[in-house]
Design a protein around this motif. Structure first.
Motif, short mmCIF file in Angstrom:
data_model
loop_
_atom_site.label_atom_id
_atom_site.label_comp_id
_atom_site.label_asym_id
_atom_site.label_seq_id
_atom_site.Cartn_x
_atom_site.Cartn_y
_atom_site.Cartn_z
N ALA A 64 0.89 -1.21 -0.03
CA ALA A 64 0.15 -0.08 0.05
C ALA A 64 0.94 1.32 0.00
N HIS A 65 0.30 2.27 -0.55
CA HIS A 65 1.07 3.58 -0.47
C HIS A 65 0.09 4.65 -0.02
N ILE A 66 0.61 5.53 0.72
CA ILE A 66 -0.26 6.42 1.26
C ILE A 66 0.41 7.84 0.88
N PHE A 67 -0.49 8.41 0.27
CA PHE A 67 0.08 9.98 -0.20
C PHE A 67 -0.63 11.04 0.70
N CYS A 68 0.15 11.67 1.37
CA CYS A 68 -0.55 12.62 2.30
C CYS A 68 0.12 13.97 2.32
N ARG A 69 -0.24 14.84 3.26
CA ARG A 69 0.30 16.25 3.36
C ARG A 69 1.51 15.90 4.38
N LEU A 70 2.22 17.00 4.33
CA LEU A 70 3.40 17.01 5.56
C LEU A 70 2.81 16.90 6.97
N ASP A 71 1.91 17.76 7.09
CA ASP A 71 1.24 17.70 8.32
C ASP A 71 0.73 16.67 8.63
N GLN A 72 0.48 15.52 7.83
CA GLN A 72 -0.27 14.33 8.11
C GLN A 72 0.64 13.09 8.22
N VAL A 73 1.98 13.20 8.04
CA VAL A 73 3.08 12.53 7.88
C VAL A 73 3.06 11.59 9.41
N LYS A 74 3.20 12.19 10.37
CA LYS A 74 3.32 11.58 11.63
C LYS A 74 2.34 10.59 12.12
N ASP A 75 0.90 11.09 11.89
CA ASP A 75 -0.10 10.43 12.16
C ASP A 75 -0.50 9.21 11.09
N GLU A 76 -0.25 9.36 9.90
CA GLU A 76 -0.35 8.46 9.09
C GLU A 76 0.84 7.28 9.25
N PHE A 77 2.12 7.54 9.51
CA PHE A 77 2.97 6.58 9.92
C PHE A 77 2.77 5.91 11.17
N SER A 78 2.32 6.67 12.20
CA SER A 78 1.97 5.96 13.32
C SER A 78 0.56 5.07 13.20
N ALA A 79 -0.23 5.33 12.30
CA ALA A 79 -1.56 4.47 12.24
C ALA A 79 -0.92 3.03 11.59
N VAL A 80 -0.07 3.17 10.43
CA VAL A 80 0.54 2.10 9.68
C VAL A 80 1.25 1.21 10.94
N ILE A 81 1.77 1.71 11.80
CA ILE A 81 2.86 1.02 12.73
C ILE A 81 1.65 0.25 13.70
N ASP A 82 0.35 0.87 14.14
CA ASP A 82 -0.66 0.41 14.78
C ASP A 82 -0.99 -1.02 13.78
N LEU A 83 -1.09 -0.82 12.69
CA LEU A 83 -1.69 -1.87 11.70
C LEU A 83 -0.67 -2.99 11.88
N VAL A 84 0.41 -2.82 11.71
CA VAL A 84 1.46 -3.78 11.76
C VAL A 84 1.70 -4.79 12.97
N LEU A 85 1.38 -3.85 14.14
CA LEU A 85 1.12 -4.69 15.47
C LEU A 85 0.17 -5.42 15.77
N HIS A 86 -1.15 -4.68 15.03
CA HIS A 86 -2.01 -5.54 15.10
C HIS A 86 -2.04 -6.91 14.57
N VAL A 87 -1.43 -7.04 13.20
CA VAL A 87 -1.26 -8.12 12.40
C VAL A 87 -0.27 -9.20 13.32
N PHE A 88 0.63 -8.73 13.78
CA PHE A 88 1.58 -9.52 14.58
C PHE A 88 0.66 -10.00 15.74
N ASN A 89 0.13 -9.34 16.74
CA ASN A 89 -1.08 -9.75 17.72
C ASN A 89 -1.87 -11.00 17.09
N ILE A 90 -2.37 -10.71 16.25
CA ILE A 90 -3.58 -11.87 15.55
C ILE A 90 -2.68 -13.05 15.24
N LEU A 91 -1.45 -12.76 14.79
CA LEU A 91 -0.69 -14.10 14.31
C LEU A 91 0.14 -14.69 15.36
N HIS A 92 0.14 -14.03 16.53
CA HIS A 92 0.67 -14.58 17.76
C HIS A 92 2.16 -14.46 17.57
#
Length: 639
Positions: A386-414
């Motif tokens: 996936a590729h997220i195209f965002c404004r400069l002021d959105q970078v940290k929130d979007e990057f943080s949300a992707v990390i949340d998704l990655v960690l959710h995947v890890f949790n589900i897969l144990h």
């Protein structure tokens, strides 16, 4: 005057120029555990003098760099044993690797089949017991050439050709001398246990046009019990091998007629693959991703624009030239340039951002024959890209949300044990594109997000993508092995190269920032890791076959078939075994196929409406309706 600094219990101590690590270790009472040291982050022999201002750190067996130094020394011990036992051997290269070491050798009059690994191990230990020192000596290029000419070793002479005068060193161990930049142990007596693991073929310097040599893999330890533990873990890893289990469970196969490194998914494997895709698609929809689909080929100009062709052309399959007009296409080596073109297909406003485009896109890389390994290293693989195209002021929130998704995947897969690696630019390397200002901005943003999340993270220079820094996630499996899975990358460069813009609140054009992400990494590699992590015992929602129905005899086949159809109607993946075999054999085979629930159907079940349920060698009896309710609940995709 130089200063050598070391931190000891919070106190910085200094030592004079010319001190060796061994002298310093003795003075501060750190012996006998020190294998070597780092001098300004460069690994040194503990016996080598330090001639520059330096901060030093001592290395033990517990340090990754300490193990590499130990195994590098063991590789020299292997080479010394080979020269002693096989007089016609010609040595190539012998580096340490993640687990152990290897040495590439030309056996001359001998062959790999004539090697006696037990004899080699015994010789290595006999040499180790002598406790000879590893002696480093700087030599001139002329001297190095003369030495290996006399030995008739063309492989070493070829290596010397690429070395600069004043940067060539020999290491001596007893009577054995080798071309090597080091570092090594103080002496061979540290090595108490050795094992030759495998013998394979390898082209000299990895080039298929060169002669094929014999590659001897080995490992060594400072004590015998550590070797015993390693071999036990290795045996368990072999039992869990995804290639072995994948064959037993009929998940995937390979065919040389189709091509090396091109997996063929069998029905059960395709189900497993599809369930993982559906799980992540469900998560992506909840997080505002939009699906896209791009071709399996692309015009060469696309990858020239992105910069990928310049960086990765050796990893691309040969270009496809069209006959009708002068056009050149490539099998798609990555998805991001295609997604940039989707972004640029319409005028974009700040109100549309962030725009999150997701695709399970199959890409093609020409991995060398020797690098291919089951599903972990293939020539085609599907990225959960996936590729997220965002404004400069959105970078940290979007990057943080992707990390949340990655960690959710890890949790589900144990995958509960993981670390983050900040893969940043190495200022000493010139493989990157873009301005230093952009890189600094991107690395600072990543560092701030990771810090805010409280992630355990290490920074590694030189591992960034050529267009931007990233966070790579390392997960530890059930055997304690580390695997790189999810990745999140911050990219200021491709939007420039593709001239991507959006209209801001003031009506002016601005450049978006691009975030690349793949929580799985690739479906193939993830499935390989999952197989080995679970030993093929997948959680119920992920199991390709969830319920096996086994009638005791033909008398109960009709009733078993009715239950089977009811399960299929509820989308429970089931198998019905109507073979004329004993119930014991059916149960054993269903268990070997790792099917979570095994239902035995006989007279009692027909008359009472109960079912006999086997799960993990335990047997219970429960009402059919209760069983259906339970498995339907367990079968839901996790969220």
């Amino acid at each position: 005057m130089v200063t050598i600094l070391i931190d000891v219990n919070g106190e910085q101590l200094s030592f004079p120029k010319g001190s060796t690590g061994l002298q310093i270790a003795r003075r501060i009472g750190l012996l006998p555990d020190m294998l070597g040291l780092t001098v300004n982050d460069v690994v040194y022999d503990i016996t080598r003098s330090i001639e520059e201002d330096a901060t030093i750190r001592f290395l033990t067996w517990e340090d990754a760099l300490g193990k590499q130094l130990f195994w590098h020394s063991a590789a020299h011990l292997l080479a010394a044993a080979l020269e002693s036992l096989y007089p016609t051997v010609q040595l190539g290269m012998g580096p340490p690797i993640e687990q152990g070491f290897y040495y590439d050798v030309d056996l001359g009059n001998d062959t790999a089949t004539t090697l006696d690994t037990t004899l080699i191990e015994e010789k290595m230990l006999a040499l180790a017991q002598r406790g000879d020192a590893f002696i480093r000596r700087a030599v001139s290029k002329q001297e190095a050439i003369a030495f290996f000419k006399e030995k008739g070793n063309g492989y070493k002479l070829e290596l010397i050709e690429g070395l600069e005068e004043g940067r060539i060193t020999f290491y001596q161990l007893g009577d054995f001398i080798d071309l090597c930049k080091g570092p090594h142990l103080p002496h061979s007596g540290w090595i108490k246990a050795v094992k030759i693991l495998t013998i394979a073929g390898a082209y000299w310097r990895g080039n298929i046009h060169n002669k094929q040599l014999t590659r001897i893999y080995g490992i060594a330890f400072p004590e015998q019990k550590a070797l015993a533990a390693f071999l036990a873990l290795r045996a368990e890893a072999a039992r869990r091998s995804h290639q072995k289990i994948g064959k037993e469970l009929k998940l995937f196969t390979f065919s040389e007629k189709v091509g090396l490194g091109l997996p063929l998914w069998l029905p059960k494997g395709a189900l497993l693959y599809d369930i993982l895709v559906q799980f992540l698609k469900k998560e992506q929809i909840k997080r505002g991703y939009q699906p896209v689909c791009t071709p399996h080929i692309g015009h060469k100009a696309l990858y020239l624009t992105s910069g990928h062709y310049e960086k990765y052309q050796e990893d691309c399959f040969q270009p496809i030239h069209t006959a009708e007009v002068e056009e050149t296409y490539l099998l798609k080596p990555m998805n991001c340039p295609h997604h940039c073109e989707i972004y640029s297909s319409a005028a974009r406003s700040y109100k549309e951002l962030p725009l999150r485009l997701a695709e399970f896109g199959t890409v093609y890389r020409y991995e060398r024959h020797g690098a291919l390994h089951g599903l972990t290293r293939t020539r085609c693989f599907t990225q959960d890209d996936a590729h997220i195209f965002c404004r400069l002021d959105q970078v940290k929130d979007e990057f943080s949300a992707v990390i949340d998704l990655v960690l959710h995947v890890f949790n589900i897969l144990h995958f509960t044990d993981y670390k983050a690696q900040l893969s940043f630019r190495d200022p000493k390397q010139d493989k990157y594109i873009g301005s230093l200002a952009d890189w600094s901005l991107a690395e600072q943003a990543i560092q701030e997000v990771v810090t805010a999340k409280g992630l355990q993270a290490t920074t590694v220079l030189g591992e960034a993508a050529f267009y931007g820094p990233k966070v790579d996630f390392m997960v530890k499996d059930a055997l304690g092995r580390n695997w790189q899975l999810g990745t999140v990358q911050l990219d200021y460069q491709l939007p420039i190269r593709f001239d991507l813009t959006y209209i801001g609140t003031d009506g002016q054009k601005y450049r978006p920032v691009m975030i690349h992400r793949a929580p799985f990494g690739s479906l193939e590699r993830l499935i390989a890791i999952l197989i080995e992590h679970t030993a093929g015992n997948f959680p119920f929602w992920l199991a390709p076959e969830q319920v096996a129905l086994l009638p005791l005899s033909d008398t109960y086949a009709t009733y078993a078939t009715t239950l089977y159809r009811l399960l299929l109607e509820r989308e429970i993946r089931s198998v019905l075994d109507l073979r004329n075999e004993t119930i014991g054999k059916k149960i054993r085979e269903a268990a070997l196929q790792k099917i979570p629930y095994i239902l035995v159907v006989g007279e009692k079940e027909v008359e009472t409406g109960y079912v006999s349920v086997r799960k993990q060698n335990k047997q219970i009896s429960m009402l059919w309706d209760d069983f259906i309710t339970q498995v339907c609940s367990e079968a839901n995709l996790p969220s």
